[in-house]
Design a protein around this motif. Sequence first.
Motif, mmCIF file in Angstrom:
data_model
loop_
_atom_site.group_PDB
_atom_site.id
_atom_site.type_symbol
_atom_site.label_atom_id
_atom_site.label_comp_id
_atom_site.label_asym_id
_atom_site.label_seq_id
_atom_site.Cartn_x
_atom_site.Cartn_y
_atom_site.Cartn_z
ATOM 1 N N UNK A 167 0.716 -1.322 -0.137
ATOM 2 C CA UNK A 167 0.051 0.047 -0.339
ATOM 3 C C UNK A 167 0.477 1.637 -0.157
ATOM 4 N N UNK A 168 2.079 1.669 0.374
ATOM 5 C CA UNK A 168 2.641 2.743 0.826
ATOM 6 C C UNK A 168 4.150 2.633 0.005
ATOM 7 N N UNK A 169 4.108 1.476 -0.714
ATOM 8 C CA UNK A 169 5.888 1.802 -1.605
ATOM 9 C C UNK A 169 5.384 1.562 -3.009
ATOM 10 N N UNK A 170 6.633 2.330 -3.333
ATOM 11 C CA UNK A 170 7.017 2.733 -4.527
ATOM 12 C C UNK A 170 7.316 1.590 -5.368
ATOM 13 N N UNK A 171 6.759 1.570 -6.400
ATOM 14 C CA UNK A 171 7.334 0.618 -7.540
ATOM 15 C C UNK A 171 7.823 1.004 -8.589
ATOM 16 N N UNK A 172 8.678 0.167 -9.269
ATOM 17 C CA UNK A 172 10.517 0.618 -10.944
ATOM 18 C C UNK A 172 9.385 0.085 -11.767
ATOM 19 N N UNK A 173 9.847 0.419 -12.706
ATOM 20 C CA UNK A 173 8.818 0.273 -14.142
ATOM 21 C C UNK A 173 8.742 -1.951 -14.001
ATOM 22 N N UNK A 174 9.467 -2.549 -13.389
ATOM 23 C CA UNK A 174 9.182 -3.807 -14.011
ATOM 24 C C UNK A 174 8.506 -4.526 -12.979
ATOM 25 N N UNK A 175 7.758 -3.977 -11.791
ATOM 26 C CA UNK A 175 6.981 -4.050 -11.220
ATOM 27 C C UNK A 175 8.037 -4.711 -9.700
ATOM 28 N N UNK A 176 8.851 -4.660 -9.581
ATOM 29 C CA UNK A 176 9.742 -4.274 -8.400
ATOM 30 C C UNK A 176 9.646 -3.421 -7.347
ATOM 31 N N UNK A 177 9.951 -3.642 -6.127
ATOM 32 C CA UNK A 177 9.610 -2.230 -5.085
ATOM 33 C C UNK A 177 11.218 -1.389 -5.071
ATOM 34 N N UNK A 178 11.205 -0.185 -5.748
ATOM 35 C CA UNK A 178 11.711 0.552 -4.737
ATOM 36 C C UNK A 178 12.826 0.461 -3.869
ATOM 37 N N UNK A 179 13.896 0.484 -4.070
ATOM 38 C CA UNK A 179 14.919 0.489 -2.175
ATOM 39 C C UNK A 179 14.950 1.091 -2.224
ATOM 40 N N UNK A 180 14.215 0.588 -0.614
ATOM 41 C CA UNK A 180 14.287 2.579 0.473
ATOM 42 C C UNK A 180 15.818 2.752 0.560
ATOM 43 N N UNK A 181 16.137 2.331 -0.103
ATOM 44 C CA UNK A 181 18.074 3.589 0.264
ATOM 45 C C UNK A 181 18.016 4.665 -0.777
ATOM 46 N N UNK A 182 16.372 4.636 -2.191
ATOM 47 C CA UNK A 182 15.939 5.496 -3.084
ATOM 48 C C UNK A 182 15.178 6.771 -2.031
ATOM 49 N N UNK A 183 15.088 7.839 -2.321
ATOM 50 C CA UNK A 183 14.073 8.467 -2.171
ATOM 51 C C UNK A 183 13.029 8.367 -2.405
ATOM 52 N N UNK A 184 11.643 8.768 -2.077
ATOM 53 C CA UNK A 184 9.727 8.019 -2.615
ATOM 54 C C UNK A 184 10.114 7.001 -2.615
ATOM 55 N N UNK A 185 10.851 5.606 -1.565
ATOM 56 C CA UNK A 185 10.762 4.990 -1.674
ATOM 57 C C UNK A 185 9.080 3.767 -0.990
ATOM 58 N N UNK A 208 3.852 3.532 -11.543
ATOM 59 C CA UNK A 208 5.221 3.249 -11.532
ATOM 60 C C UNK A 208 5.895 4.828 -10.966
ATOM 61 N N UNK A 209 7.751 4.204 -10.601
ATOM 62 C CA UNK A 209 8.223 5.639 -10.407
ATOM 63 C C UNK A 209 8.225 6.656 -11.881
ATOM 64 N N UNK A 210 8.716 6.405 -13.261
ATOM 65 C CA UNK A 210 8.044 6.626 -14.372
ATOM 66 C C UNK A 210 7.023 7.162 -15.141
ATOM 67 N N UNK A 211 5.725 6.450 -14.306
ATOM 68 C CA UNK A 211 4.549 7.213 -14.482
ATOM 69 C C UNK A 211 3.735 6.064 -15.654
#
Length: 252
Positions: A167-185, A208-211
């Motif tokens: 619910x509260x995690x950002x996704x990469x375009x490949x469907x994986x989760x954005x690393x918590x080390x990255x801003x906006x994850x 996803x993060x790229x829209x």
Amino acid sequence: MPSIDLNSDVGESFGNWSFGDDAAIFESVTSANVACGFHAGDPVGIMATCQAAVKAGVTVGAHPGYRDLAGFGRRYVDMTPDELTADVVYQIGAVQAVALAAGTAVRYVKPHGALYNTIVNHPQQAGAVVAAILAVDPTLPLMVLPNSEIHRQAEAAGLRTVAEAFADRAYNPDGTLVSRREPGSVLHEVRDVVEHVLRLAGDGVVRATDGSLVPVRAESICLHGDTPGAVAMAAAVRAALVDAGIQIQSFA
């Protein structure tokens, strides 16, 4: 009526350190991922969490992770498959015993943190987790990130898999989760989280993060209990889903 399970990571207090509000979270979720003592949790806290789950009618699952209390299980641990299998067996068994004493049972498994993320792509560690569940109880469902290495290996081994979204995690375009080390994850605004969840549960996609809109099939949505405002956010998500005509119920 479409339905969805809501799960949350709980039982993560340790000694004098109190973490999250399990009883309050249980008012909104249907499944509880109970820490097993390796990344967080101690026997007294795990017992209290299982007892609270019984009282709330919430399904209990084991939430095993790396042996990493200092890092809260969010750091990769390089270990042999046999070591990892033994660690996961040990953790599931611990929560099974406590759940039984509390009047319930472990009904599924969801790996935690860095272990969860590692087995998305790591064949050896994914196989070790699958081997652990087969050894303990092959009828236990395994909660997984869709289309991951652990998803493929678990299904090939005959385990029931439960596809999960966050619910509260950002996704990469490949469907994986954005690393918590990255801003906006991590999403922090209730409005953003609610919109994200409604899109997941209603349309089966995430932005996803790229829209781009990425298909994500999910039987369960994770509501983290350790983020600021987690209780209010969980209540808002549940209310929005109910208002949208989506039934909230456990998959187990």
